[in-house]
Design a protein around this motif. Structure first.
Motif, PDB file in Angstrom:
ATOM      1  N   GLY A 309       0.556  -1.240  -0.047  1.00  0.00           N
ATOM      2  CA  GLY A 309       0.013  -0.082  -0.072  1.00  0.00           C
ATOM      3  C   GLY A 309       0.829   1.315  -0.083  1.00  0.00           C
ATOM      4  N   ARG A 310       1.422   1.697  -1.218  1.00  0.00           N
ATOM      5  CA  ARG A 310       2.146   3.040  -1.064  1.00  0.00           C
ATOM      6  C   ARG A 310       1.251   4.014  -1.877  1.00  0.00           C
ATOM      7  NH1 ARG A 310       5.457  -0.203   1.793  1.00  0.00           N
ATOM      8  NH2 ARG A 310       6.749  -1.459   0.675  1.00  0.00           N
ATOM      9  N   THR A 311       1.626   5.004  -1.483  1.00  0.00           N
ATOM     10  CA  THR A 311       1.005   6.247  -2.125  1.00  0.00           C
ATOM     11  C   THR A 311       1.112   6.431  -3.539  1.00  0.00           C
ATOM     12  OG1 THR A 311       1.586   7.456  -0.103  1.00  0.00           O
ATOM     13  CG2 THR A 311       0.812   8.815  -1.815  1.00  0.00           C
ATOM     14  N   HIS A 312       0.025   6.738  -4.166  1.00  0.00           N
ATOM     15  CA  HIS A 312      -0.291   6.690  -5.703  1.00  0.00           C
ATOM     16  C   HIS A 312       0.071   5.344  -6.226  1.00  0.00           C
ATOM     17  CE1 HIS A 312      -0.072  11.443  -5.666  1.00  0.00           C
ATOM     18  NE2 HIS A 312      -0.943  11.145  -4.864  1.00  0.00           N
ATOM     19  N   GLN A 313       0.332   4.171  -5.792  1.00  0.00           N
ATOM     20  CA  GLN A 313       0.908   3.055  -6.282  1.00  0.00           C
ATOM     21  C   GLN A 313       0.332   2.539  -7.526  1.00  0.00           C
ATOM     22  OE1 GLN A 313       1.543  -0.336  -3.503  1.00  0.00           O
ATOM     23  NE2 GLN A 313       1.575  -1.767  -5.165  1.00  0.00           N
ATOM     24  N   ILE A 314      -0.954   2.436  -7.693  1.00  0.00           N
ATOM     25  CA  ILE A 314      -1.623   1.748  -8.758  1.00  0.00           C
ATOM     26  C   ILE A 314      -1.506   2.897  -9.840  1.00  0.00           C
ATOM     27  CG2 ILE A 314      -3.752   1.185  -9.616  1.00  0.00           C
ATOM     28  CD1 ILE A 314      -4.676   0.213  -6.923  1.00  0.00           C
ATOM     29  N   ARG A 315      -1.804   4.254  -9.554  1.00  0.00           N
ATOM     30  CA  ARG A 315      -1.594   5.244 -10.703  1.00  0.00           C
ATOM     31  C   ARG A 315      -0.174   5.104 -11.345  1.00  0.00           C
ATOM     32  NH1 ARG A 315      -4.006  10.398  -7.262  1.00  0.00           N
ATOM     33  NH2 ARG A 315      -3.585  11.452  -9.513  1.00  0.00           N
ATOM     34  N   GLY A 316       0.926   5.049 -10.370  1.00  0.00           N
ATOM     35  CA  GLY A 316       2.243   5.233 -10.791  1.00  0.00           C
ATOM     36  C   GLY A 316       2.705   4.065 -11.401  1.00  0.00           C
ATOM     37  N   ASP A 328      -6.617  10.559 -15.019  1.00  0.00           N
ATOM     38  CA  ASP A 328      -5.488  10.864 -13.876  1.00  0.00           C
ATOM     39  C   ASP A 328      -4.755  11.960 -14.391  1.00  0.00           C
ATOM     40  OD1 ASP A 328      -3.031  10.759 -12.260  1.00  0.00           O
ATOM     41  OD2 ASP A 328      -3.109   8.457 -12.512  1.00  0.00           O
ATOM     42  N   ARG A 329      -4.740  13.132 -13.577  1.00  0.00           N
ATOM     43  CA  ARG A 329      -4.473  14.286 -14.059  1.00  0.00           C
ATOM     44  C   ARG A 329      -3.164  14.634 -13.781  1.00  0.00           C
ATOM     45  NH1 ARG A 329      -9.886  15.076 -13.450  1.00  0.00           N
ATOM     46  NH2 ARG A 329     -10.943  16.506 -15.013  1.00  0.00           N
ATOM     47  N   MET A 330      -2.659  13.908 -12.770  1.00  0.00           N
ATOM     48  CA  MET A 330      -1.079  13.985 -12.155  1.00  0.00           C
ATOM     49  C   MET A 330      -0.235  13.139 -12.932  1.00  0.00           C
ATOM     50  SD  MET A 330      -0.045  13.153  -8.265  1.00  0.00           S
ATOM     51  CE  MET A 330      -0.843  14.687  -7.710  1.00  0.00           C
ATOM     52  N   TYR A 331      -0.412  11.953 -13.423  1.00  0.00           N
ATOM     53  CA  TYR A 331       0.592  11.133 -13.933  1.00  0.00           C
ATOM     54  C   TYR A 331       0.363  10.899 -15.478  1.00  0.00           C
ATOM     55  CZ  TYR A 331       2.054   9.633  -9.185  1.00  0.00           C
ATOM     56  OH  TYR A 331       2.598   9.721  -8.120  1.00  0.00           O
ATOM     57  N   CYS A 332      -0.820  11.144 -15.952  1.00  0.00           N
ATOM     58  CA  CYS A 332      -1.179  10.775 -17.320  1.00  0.00           C
ATOM     59  C   CYS A 332      -1.699  12.260 -18.077  1.00  0.00           C
ATOM     60  CB  CYS A 332      -2.238   9.670 -17.440  1.00  0.00           C
ATOM     61  SG  CYS A 332      -1.752   8.326 -16.427  1.00  0.00           S
ATOM     62  N   ALA A 333      -1.026  13.139 -17.849  1.00  0.00           N
ATOM     63  CA  ALA A 333      -1.544  14.686 -18.340  1.00  0.00           C
ATOM     64  C   ALA A 333      -1.364  14.731 -19.593  1.00  0.00           C
ATOM     65  CB  ALA A 333      -0.834  15.971 -17.653  1.00  0.00           C
ATOM     66  N   GLU A 334      -0.427  13.920 -20.462  1.00  0.00           N
ATOM     67  CA  GLU A 334      -0.163  14.344 -21.735  1.00  0.00           C
ATOM     68  C   GLU A 334      -0.511  12.948 -22.610  1.00  0.00           C
ATOM     69  OE1 GLU A 334       0.586  17.292 -22.891  1.00  0.00           O
ATOM     70  OE2 GLU A 334       0.623  17.905 -20.709  1.00  0.00           O
ATOM     71  N   ARG A 335      -1.107  11.878 -21.757  1.00  0.00           N
ATOM     72  CA  ARG A 335      -1.233  10.860 -22.624  1.00  0.00           C
ATOM     73  C   ARG A 335      -2.423  10.845 -23.422  1.00  0.00           C
ATOM     74  NH1 ARG A 335       1.777   5.721 -23.132  1.00  0.00           N
ATOM     75  NH2 ARG A 335       2.346   5.998 -20.854  1.00  0.00           N
ATOM     76  N   ARG A 336      -2.324  10.510 -24.895  1.00  0.00           N
ATOM     77  CA  ARG A 336      -3.632  10.958 -25.487  1.00  0.00           C
ATOM     78  C   ARG A 336      -4.356   9.477 -25.677  1.00  0.00           C
ATOM     79  NH1 ARG A 336      -3.770  15.381 -28.081  1.00  0.00           N
ATOM     80  NH2 ARG A 336      -2.037  17.028 -27.984  1.00  0.00           N
ATOM     81  N   LEU A 337      -5.626   9.629 -26.016  1.00  0.00           N
ATOM     82  CA  LEU A 337      -6.728   8.464 -26.146  1.00  0.00           C
ATOM     83  C   LEU A 337      -6.594   8.129 -27.778  1.00  0.00           C
ATOM     84  CD1 LEU A 337      -9.526   9.011 -23.619  1.00  0.00           C
ATOM     85  CD2 LEU A 337      -8.029   7.034 -24.015  1.00  0.00           C
TER      86      LEU A 337
END
Length: 389
Positions: A309-316, A328-337
């Motif tokens: 259980g780490r902070t932001h683990q799944i997202r990171g 996810d506005r923190m880790y995937c701001a520039e990832r395009r669909l």
């Protein structure tokens, strides 16, 4: 000078102050959780004032003198809101400033105050009424409650806001004296959280979490962007490893490393740095992708078991593996669909803690809670897998 949406709101507070005095106004603010001056503030960047006292005086006067408009009423609101910290000159050198809880503090020469004049607000917490908070309780046990935390609400008090958080709002809604939060979810993540009614059970729950998967199990659901099967992508790229090679629909385990740092976003890497690369400590992050189903064009719903259980683990971890979570506005701001669209278009982070199971101290049965049908169960077989997958 501070700017307000409606000057009349601030003026009303000043009139109240002149009529009933600072002590009664402070008690009224604290009891009703109403902060008209703060509520009228326009959104803006956080502002922090650092004040060292040059003469003995009431703390409230010191705070007001540091504010642009020298408002006693605004100073009281900041204290009641939990946005002011104080460190006495007589305290130990390494002791950190503590949140100021009373307007009756006397300040001595050399005392230090930290004043957050524009606290971060959480409208998702502020807009809910008591009956709406009570409706979020999934289970009410003797020593704890299990709550479906809404997105946009922190579990604990933030550094400059002691009121707009899950723990405080549930205390007020249920009429309890105190609740303890032994674990947490990210502000934008929604789903199941355990809040303890006693300090002893909070300590017991910490021990449960230290026991790992043998004592506590957690399932999350995440919507990710991927043009192919995420599990097949993880296996093909080598980012994930099958738990059971013979399984035709394998459960894939991911292992990454997270740098121990209080700042966000967190730094994740596929292998633990060694030698000169190690600037600070690193800790392992493990999760398993146990199920997948396609939910749209290039969108997949994943069921994930969290092993650490780490902070932001799944997202990171998912971001590093090329599976950014929708919203996810923190880790995937520039990832395009696709052309012209980004992962940021979702109004909220598509990550939910939807199943929680744990063993109570000195017990063999599992307590299991799920958002599938807002149910809670007790399994008597100690060796049975409490997870629905």
């Amino acid at each position: 000078m501070l700017r307000f949406r409606h000057a009349k709101w601030a003026n009303d507070v000043l009139i109240q102050y002149s009529r009933i005095g600072p002590t009664l106004l402070y008690k009224r603010l604290f009891a009703t959780r109403q902060f008209p001056i703060l509520d009228a503030q326009l959104p803006g960047p956080c502002k922090t004032l650092h004040v060292t006292v040059d003469r003995p005086a009431p703390a409230l006067q010191i705070i007001a003198d540091a504010l642009p408009d020298r408002s006693i009423a605004f100073a009281e609101e900041l204290v009641a809101f939990g946005a002011v910290y104080h460190k006495a000159v007589s305290s130990e050198k390494l002791m950190r400033p503590k949140r100021m809880l009373s307007v009756h503090t006397a300040a001595a020469t050399g005392d230090y105050f930290r004043i957050h004049t524009a606290p971060r607000r959480f409208p998702a917490a502020r807009s809910r009424k008591s009956n709406e908070w009570r409706a979020l309780v999934i289970a009410d046990e003797v020593d704890y409650i299990v709550v479906n935390k809404p997105p946009g609400v922190p579990v604990h008090a933030s550094v400059d806001n002691a009121h707009e958080n899950l723990t405080k709002c549930m205390v007020d809604a249920l009429g309890l004296s105190k609740l303890w939060a032994p674990h947490r979810l990210d502000i934008d993540t929604h789903g199941l959280v355990t809040l303890c009614k006693t300090r002893q059970f909070a300590a017991d729950f910490q021990n449960i979490m230290r026991g790992g998967p043998e004592c506590i199990r957690k399932l999350y659901r995440a919507t990710v962007h991927c043009k192919q099967s995420p599990i097949q992508k993880l296996l093909a790229s080598g980012a994930g490893h099958p738990v059971d090679v013979a399984d035709p629909s394998p459960t894939v385990e991911l292992l990454h490393w997270q740098q121990i740092d209080g700042r966000a976003p967190k730094i994740f890497t596929e292998s633990m740095p060694t030698g000169d690369e190690v600037v600070s400590g690193w800790r392992d992050c493990k999760l398993r992708v146990v199920h997948e189903v396609q939910s749209g064009e290039h969108l997949w719903n994943l069921t994930i078991e969290l092993l650490t259980g780490r902070t932001h683990q799944i997202r990171g971890q998912l971001h590093l593996a090329g599976l950014p979570i929708k919203g996810d506005r923190m880790y995937c701001a520039e990832r395009r669909l696709d052309e012209g669209n980004t992962m940021r278009e979702s109004p909220q982070l598509c990550l939910q803690a939807h199943h929680l199971a744990f063993k109570l101290p000195q017990k063999t049965e599992w307590r299991s809670y799920s958002l599938d049908d807002c149910r809670s169960t007790i399994s008597t077989g100690g060796d049975d897998d409490p997870l629905p997958v």
